[in-house]
Design a protein around this motif. Structure first.
Motif, PDB file in Angstrom:
ATOM      1  N   SER A 164       0.853  -1.025   0.067  1.00  0.00           N
ATOM      2  CA  SER A 164       0.012  -0.112  -0.016  1.00  0.00           C
ATOM      3  C   SER A 164       0.913   1.284   0.031  1.00  0.00           C
ATOM      4  CB  SER A 164      -0.830   0.118   1.308  1.00  0.00           C
ATOM      5  OG  SER A 164      -1.533   1.254   1.406  1.00  0.00           O
ATOM      6  N   PHE A 165       0.966   1.948  -1.217  1.00  0.00           N
ATOM      7  CA  PHE A 165       1.569   3.226  -0.911  1.00  0.00           C
ATOM      8  C   PHE A 165       1.292   4.487  -0.087  1.00  0.00           C
ATOM      9  CE2 PHE A 165      -1.144   3.913  -4.962  1.00  0.00           C
ATOM     10  CZ  PHE A 165      -1.757   5.074  -4.521  1.00  0.00           C
ATOM     11  N   ASP A 166       0.129   4.117   0.421  1.00  0.00           N
ATOM     12  CA  ASP A 166      -0.147   5.145   1.419  1.00  0.00           C
ATOM     13  C   ASP A 166       0.580   5.106   2.825  1.00  0.00           C
ATOM     14  OD1 ASP A 166      -2.129   6.168  -0.242  1.00  0.00           O
ATOM     15  OD2 ASP A 166      -3.755   4.927   0.548  1.00  0.00           O
ATOM     16  N   ASP A 167       0.901   3.689   2.958  1.00  0.00           N
ATOM     17  CA  ASP A 167       1.682   3.327   4.027  1.00  0.00           C
ATOM     18  C   ASP A 167       3.088   3.395   4.023  1.00  0.00           C
ATOM     19  OD1 ASP A 167      -0.506   2.753   5.640  1.00  0.00           O
ATOM     20  OD2 ASP A 167      -0.829   0.739   4.968  1.00  0.00           O
ATOM     21  N   ILE A 168       3.810   3.744   2.916  1.00  0.00           N
ATOM     22  CA  ILE A 168       5.236   4.098   2.769  1.00  0.00           C
ATOM     23  C   ILE A 168       5.471   5.257   3.496  1.00  0.00           C
ATOM     24  CG2 ILE A 168       7.056   4.560   1.118  1.00  0.00           C
ATOM     25  CD1 ILE A 168       5.469   2.979  -0.945  1.00  0.00           C
ATOM     26  N   THR A 169       6.939   5.053   4.355  1.00  0.00           N
ATOM     27  CA  THR A 169       7.284   6.246   5.251  1.00  0.00           C
ATOM     28  C   THR A 169       8.677   6.598   4.568  1.00  0.00           C
ATOM     29  OG1 THR A 169       8.200   4.735   6.741  1.00  0.00           O
ATOM     30  CG2 THR A 169       6.015   5.363   7.234  1.00  0.00           C
ATOM     31  N   ASP A 170       8.990   7.802   4.956  1.00  0.00           N
ATOM     32  CA  ASP A 170      10.230   8.434   4.546  1.00  0.00           C
ATOM     33  C   ASP A 170      11.269   8.432   5.528  1.00  0.00           C
ATOM     34  OD1 ASP A 170       9.433  10.572   6.071  1.00  0.00           O
ATOM     35  OD2 ASP A 170       9.002  11.729   4.503  1.00  0.00           O
ATOM     36  N   GLU A 171      12.418   9.019   5.617  1.00  0.00           N
ATOM     37  CA  GLU A 171      13.286   9.056   6.576  1.00  0.00           C
ATOM     38  C   GLU A 171      12.901   9.731   8.031  1.00  0.00           C
ATOM     39  OE1 GLU A 171      14.283  12.196   3.524  1.00  0.00           O
ATOM     40  OE2 GLU A 171      13.928   9.803   3.694  1.00  0.00           O
ATOM     41  N   SER A 172      11.963  10.516   7.660  1.00  0.00           N
ATOM     42  CA  SER A 172      11.203  11.441   8.954  1.00  0.00           C
ATOM     43  C   SER A 172      10.146  10.585   9.231  1.00  0.00           C
ATOM     44  CB  SER A 172      10.988  12.904   8.526  1.00  0.00           C
ATOM     45  OG  SER A 172      12.059  13.515   7.998  1.00  0.00           O
ATOM     46  N   ASN A 173       9.792   9.430   9.069  1.00  0.00           N
ATOM     47  CA  ASN A 173       8.329   8.527   9.203  1.00  0.00           C
ATOM     48  C   ASN A 173       7.283   9.245   9.107  1.00  0.00           C
ATOM     49  OD1 ASN A 173       7.940   6.241  10.388  1.00  0.00           O
ATOM     50  ND2 ASN A 173       7.223   7.145  12.373  1.00  0.00           N
ATOM     51  N   ASN A 174       7.341  10.106   7.882  1.00  0.00           N
ATOM     52  CA  ASN A 174       6.217  10.751   7.474  1.00  0.00           C
ATOM     53  C   ASN A 174       5.665  10.020   6.253  1.00  0.00           C
ATOM     54  OD1 ASN A 174       6.269  13.108   8.975  1.00  0.00           O
ATOM     55  ND2 ASN A 174       7.861  13.911   7.718  1.00  0.00           N
ATOM     56  N   HIS A 175       4.402  10.176   5.868  1.00  0.00           N
ATOM     57  CA  HIS A 175       3.973   9.249   4.719  1.00  0.00           C
ATOM     58  C   HIS A 175       3.782  10.147   3.522  1.00  0.00           C
ATOM     59  CE1 HIS A 175       2.614   7.177   8.229  1.00  0.00           C
ATOM     60  NE2 HIS A 175       2.301   6.059   7.603  1.00  0.00           N
ATOM     61  N   PRO A 176       4.880  10.039   2.757  1.00  0.00           N
ATOM     62  CA  PRO A 176       4.883  11.003   1.419  1.00  0.00           C
ATOM     63  C   PRO A 176       3.623  11.129   0.575  1.00  0.00           C
ATOM     64  CG  PRO A 176       6.337   9.358   1.147  1.00  0.00           C
ATOM     65  CD  PRO A 176       6.075   9.162   2.634  1.00  0.00           C
ATOM     66  N   VAL A 177       3.074   9.950   0.371  1.00  0.00           N
ATOM     67  CA  VAL A 177       2.129   9.974  -0.820  1.00  0.00           C
ATOM     68  C   VAL A 177       0.678  10.434  -0.025  1.00  0.00           C
ATOM     69  CG1 VAL A 177       0.475   8.517  -2.077  1.00  0.00           C
ATOM     70  CG2 VAL A 177       2.862   7.949  -1.904  1.00  0.00           C
ATOM     71  N   VAL A 178       0.568  10.278   1.205  1.00  0.00           N
ATOM     72  CA  VAL A 178      -0.781  10.813   1.931  1.00  0.00           C
ATOM     73  C   VAL A 178      -0.450  12.280   1.877  1.00  0.00           C
ATOM     74  CG1 VAL A 178      -1.786  10.871   4.082  1.00  0.00           C
ATOM     75  CG2 VAL A 178      -1.050   8.662   3.204  1.00  0.00           C
ATOM     76  N   LYS A 179       1.001  12.705   1.994  1.00  0.00           N
ATOM     77  CA  LYS A 179       1.193  14.193   2.261  1.00  0.00           C
ATOM     78  C   LYS A 179       1.020  14.893   0.919  1.00  0.00           C
ATOM     79  CE  LYS A 179       4.715  17.452   3.753  1.00  0.00           C
ATOM     80  NZ  LYS A 179       3.819  18.001   4.788  1.00  0.00           N
ATOM     81  N   ILE A 180       1.489  14.332  -0.158  1.00  0.00           N
ATOM     82  CA  ILE A 180       1.058  14.789  -1.472  1.00  0.00           C
ATOM     83  C   ILE A 180      -0.322  15.124  -1.768  1.00  0.00           C
ATOM     84  CG2 ILE A 180       1.410  14.270  -4.144  1.00  0.00           C
ATOM     85  CD1 ILE A 180       4.043  12.584  -3.402  1.00  0.00           C
ATOM     86  N   LEU A 181      -1.218  13.739  -1.692  1.00  0.00           N
ATOM     87  CA  LEU A 181      -2.456  13.988  -1.616  1.00  0.00           C
ATOM     88  C   LEU A 181      -3.443  15.125  -0.934  1.00  0.00           C
ATOM     89  CD1 LEU A 181      -3.222  10.319  -2.760  1.00  0.00           C
ATOM     90  CD2 LEU A 181      -2.928  12.126  -4.046  1.00  0.00           C
TER      91      LEU A 181
END
Length: 400
Positions: free
Chosen positions: A145-162
């Motif tokens: 699920s790309f919604d649950d992918i996190t970055d180095e800051s433990n944020n969810h980049p796809v959720v943030k984009i949308l």
């Protein structure tokens, strides 16, 4: 060792050792299928022709189903000129090693997929059924699920984009709904000299709330932001770069603000179902012709009178207040959303190839691994296990 010379190490530890050099990964060639979205009113696609061109130039094979980009105004010939193979056979597209799509596949589409292949899409857990997971597991598919992918800051980049898109769009939607061409009150979003500016209340100081606030202030509106977290309100102030009215959610203060506002934006997020913040009595006290845009409707909505609507019939009126409850706001601006998603996927696909394939990437990148909910046919998310009564295993115990 000799007398008069002390060392905490043994003799064998002082003998020069062979140097262990890092083994470079051999770059892999990816075979990616991009099917046409069949989910209701889903118009986005995961990769733009420009992104496809970059991937093809790096030796990857991309098969795009005919019409996959139509909803975002990307034509087949654009993908073809970028180096993609255009297929008129849905089953051929789904037979690729990696399937990249926006909405989760239907049961029929899962049947088309090869055993032990990889699926990257949204999950949309709230509308899924047990048989969806059972079918994926029976084919030993690895689903992410790309919604649950996190970055180095433990944020969810796809959720943030949308969320950025949804926040900005919510203000533009409200502006349209206030115009007389849409049977609104005839107010302009913002204000002009000598005329009171539009009053907007925003519930939630997360990414959606931040971008809604930024858009509203940019148009000259008067904004009040409410959230249960002081730190989120402080972050919003810093993000906006100017002073704006903020308040902890208190029924009395919130009720007064809602009663006076022209637009109410619901942008509250919870870990599960969104909590109801605005009661029906509060809505009854709003101005006639006021507008509600409940961005959190996909998780139940934070306004008691909200209901799910569609892009074809986006609004309804209750207690004299116009309600907008479309769950997939970013699909309304599908070309922008597609470009934003494509930027994210392009970066990750290039890194996957650099690591030698998706399997190695999963083992090395924890953030990417966080998105996996089925690994080679084994369920790895406890929330899904609890929801549907399915057995699960920790992903970290399976890959090492």
């Amino acid at each position: 060792m000799g007398d008069g010379f002390f060392t905490p190490f043994g003799k064998h530890e002082l003998i020069p050792q062979e140097e262990a050099l890092e083994i470079m990964h051999k770059k892999g060639s990816l075979k990616i299928g991009i099917p046409k979205e069949t989910h209701f009113q889903e118009k986005r696609v995961c990769l733009t022709p420009d992104a496809v061109s970059v991937l093809v130039a790096n030796g990857h094979q991309i098969i795009v189903e005919s019409g996959a980009g139509d909803g975002a105004n990307f034509l087949d010939n654009e993908y073809s000129e970028a180096g993609a193979q255009i297929s008129y056979n849905t089953q051929e597209v789904f037979s690729q090693h990696i399937i990249l799509k926006v909405a989760p596949p239907s049961l029929e589409e899962i049947e088309y997929m090869k055993s032990k292949s990889y699926l990257i899409s949204a999950l949309q857990l709230s509308v899924q059924h047990k048989e969806y997971f059972n079918l994926l597991m029976s084919k030993k598919i690895t689903a992410l699920s790309f919604d649950d992918i996190t970055d180095e800051s433990n944020n969810h980049p796809v959720v943030k984009i949308l969320s950025e898109i949804a926040g900005t769009s919510s203000i533009l939607i409200a502006s349209e709904l206030m115009s007389t061409t849409n049977q609104g009150t005839g107010l302009i979003m913002g204000g002009i000299a000598g005329v009171r500016p539009t009053e907007i209340v925003i519930l939630g100081a997360g990414t959606v709330g931040q971008y809604a606030t930024k858009a509203a202030l940019g148009l000259g509106a008067s904004v009040k932001v409410f959230d249960s977290s002081v730190s989120k309100l402080r972050n919003l102030q810093n993000h906006i770069g100017q002073r704006v009215f903020t308040s902890i959610i208190q029924p009395k203060e919130l009720g007064k603000a809602i009663m006076r506002c022209d637009v109410l934006i619901g942008a509250i997020r919870g870990t599960g179902r969104t909590p109801t913040i605005v009661t029906e009595d509060m809505v009854k006290n709003m101005k006639t012709g006021a507008v509600i845009v409940d961005v959190s409707i996909d998780l139940g909505g934070c306004i008691e009178t909200s209901e799910i609507t569609t892009h074809n019939h986006p609004t309804f009126e209750k207690h004299g207040v116009i309600h907008y409850g479309v769950t997939n706001i970013s699909s309304r601006v599908s070309r922008t959303a597609t470009k934003a998603l494509s930027n994210f996927f392009l970066q990750n696909l290039i890194e996957i190839a650099d690591y030698g394939g998706i399997e190695t990437f999963i083992k090395r990148e924890k953030g990417f691994r966080n998105g996996i909910y089925i690994y080679k046919g084994i369920l790895t998310k406890k929330i899904i296990s609890d929801w549907f009564g399915l057995p699960f295993n920790d992903i970290n115990l399976l890959i090492f």
